[in-house]
Design a protein around this motif. Sequence first.
Motif, short mmCIF file in Angstrom:
data_model
loop_
_atom_site.label_atom_id
_atom_site.label_comp_id
_atom_site.label_asym_id
_atom_site.label_seq_id
_atom_site.Cartn_x
_atom_site.Cartn_y
_atom_site.Cartn_z
N UNK A 66 -3.64 3.41 -10.53
CA UNK A 66 -4.16 2.27 -9.77
C UNK A 66 -5.64 2.06 -10.04
N UNK A 122 5.68 5.56 -4.88
CA UNK A 122 6.00 5.77 -6.29
C UNK A 122 5.70 7.20 -6.72
N UNK A 123 4.47 7.58 -6.49
CA UNK A 123 4.06 8.92 -6.90
C UNK A 123 4.90 10.00 -6.25
N UNK A 171 -9.24 3.12 -6.65
CA UNK A 171 -7.85 2.65 -6.59
C UNK A 171 -7.70 1.56 -5.53
N UNK A 182 -7.01 1.61 -2.40
CA UNK A 182 -5.88 1.77 -1.48
C UNK A 182 -6.26 2.91 -0.54
N UNK A 197 2.94 1.96 -3.21
CA UNK A 197 2.24 2.57 -4.33
C UNK A 197 2.22 4.09 -4.18
N UNK A 198 1.95 4.52 -2.95
CA UNK A 198 1.98 5.96 -2.70
C UNK A 198 3.39 6.49 -2.89
N UNK A 226 -7.52 -1.30 -11.26
CA UNK A 226 -8.26 -2.11 -10.30
C UNK A 226 -9.74 -1.78 -10.18
N UNK A 265 -1.71 11.21 -9.57
CA UNK A 265 -1.34 10.49 -10.78
C UNK A 265 -1.29 8.99 -10.49
N UNK A 266 -0.64 8.66 -9.39
CA UNK A 266 -0.52 7.23 -9.05
C UNK A 266 -1.89 6.63 -8.76
N UNK A 307 0.83 -1.20 0.00
CA UNK A 307 0.00 0.00 0.00
C UNK A 307 0.87 1.26 0.00
#
Lengths: 217, 217
Positions: B100, A91-92, B145, B147, A88-89, B104, B95-96, A85
Amino acid sequence: MDALVTWIDERGLKPGDRLPPERDLTAALKVGRSSLREAVSQLSALGVLEARIGSGTYLKRRVTPGTHYMPLTVTADGLAEALLMTLEVRRGIEIEASIAAARRRTADDIVRMEVALNEMESAHKTEGGSGKADFAYHMTIYDAAHNPLFRQLLEQMRDIVERFWEQPFDRPDFAARSFPFHRTLFNAIRDGDAEAAAAETRKILDVVEEDIRNMRP
Amino acid sequence: MDALVTWIDERGLKPGDRLPPERDLTAALKVGRSSLREAVSQLSALGVLEARIGSGTYLKRRVTPGTHYMPLTVTADGLAEALLMTLEVRRGIEIEASIAAARRRTADDIVRMEVALNEMESAHKTEGGSGKADFAYHMTIYDAAHNPLFRQLLEQMRDIVERFWEQPFDRPDFAARSFPFHRTLFNAIRDGDAEAAAAETRKILDVVEEDIRNMRP
DNA sequence: TAACAGAATTGGTCTGACCTAATACCAATA
DNA sequence: TATTGGTATTAGGTCAGACCAATTCTGTTA
């Protein structure tokens, strides 16, 4: 809580400074000890203060009456879930931080980044990689972005990652695979090429994420 | 604090549920009221509990003993600075989240998104735009998303934006300019096209950020 | 000078009383 | 019957004082 923050702000206390003993502060703020402790415990939970028994209460982060608090809670079914979880955050955030760094880095930032990068490289050569050197290098990037939120977010995410590694299984050296990209990323930021910095960060995180997914229990 | 969280978890309390009165809980947890109140006030600061005088203490977010807390503090010289700081982080996150969501989203997500999108469009036609409809539409994306961190982060950032708009100056309708992109973004997510979703989100945020920079005091 | 024991300091916990704001209840009223 | 308004109850918030436990300081001793 606001009264205490105002008091701290008025005196211009900086991170690391010590607050007076609770019994003295109650007099200054004209509240009972319970109320003061309520404020202290809330600010401790928010990471602003740190109370050390027998020693005193210390300021950890700068606060003013205008400070905004963003408490997030990560509750997942298992640590691996929480890790994915946050990843993923992350990354941005990392991509954006690289872009900001490429735009705002100063000469000093570049020096600090290169020093950390060299240390990381030598750590990889001698002992096959050190998490600390990796993290230190990453942090120089976030600092070059000159937005304290980036650093805070990444520090918090590191804590989750650290919890994860406590688990009793061998830690694969996933940093090694993303290794070649780091100097390219450094060059992009140094040259102020935001696009390239974003692309390079994306590559790094793809590799890291892939490795983590593969090692899930 | 851990004891209270464990107690909550064991009983399977869900957000919205009410905790017993403090005087009763002290007996169950075998601690004094001070210690219990310490835990309650910390969890309140972290947004997990909400204590309402005369009514009771309520659970706001799911917690388990494994929950990780990420308290962030945003301290800037002026609200505008704080806004720009969070906006930069928001870029990366949105963006992320779009990516996602494109990967999903379920059929239900798509329905909810389209409903919210239509409501937002009609709000723009009748009264020139409503911040609430905009926000509701955005939230359907973050929920798609799957998440929860995305939603929390954006909720927190909205609070900062709301503080900002309290300032006594006219609010330009910046949402209108980014408006045409929203349906395109919806289509991208519906079709599962992550690349297009990212690109469209980037466009929207560029417009929003530009407008906000122009309106700085 | 270094190591240790005891004193002083400081945050943490407990108890019990009292204050204040919501809420629930019930009787008086329209 | 429905609504109003006052009152009792509930439950969180604050205060005071005593005591506990970990840390730090200090002065003595080897």
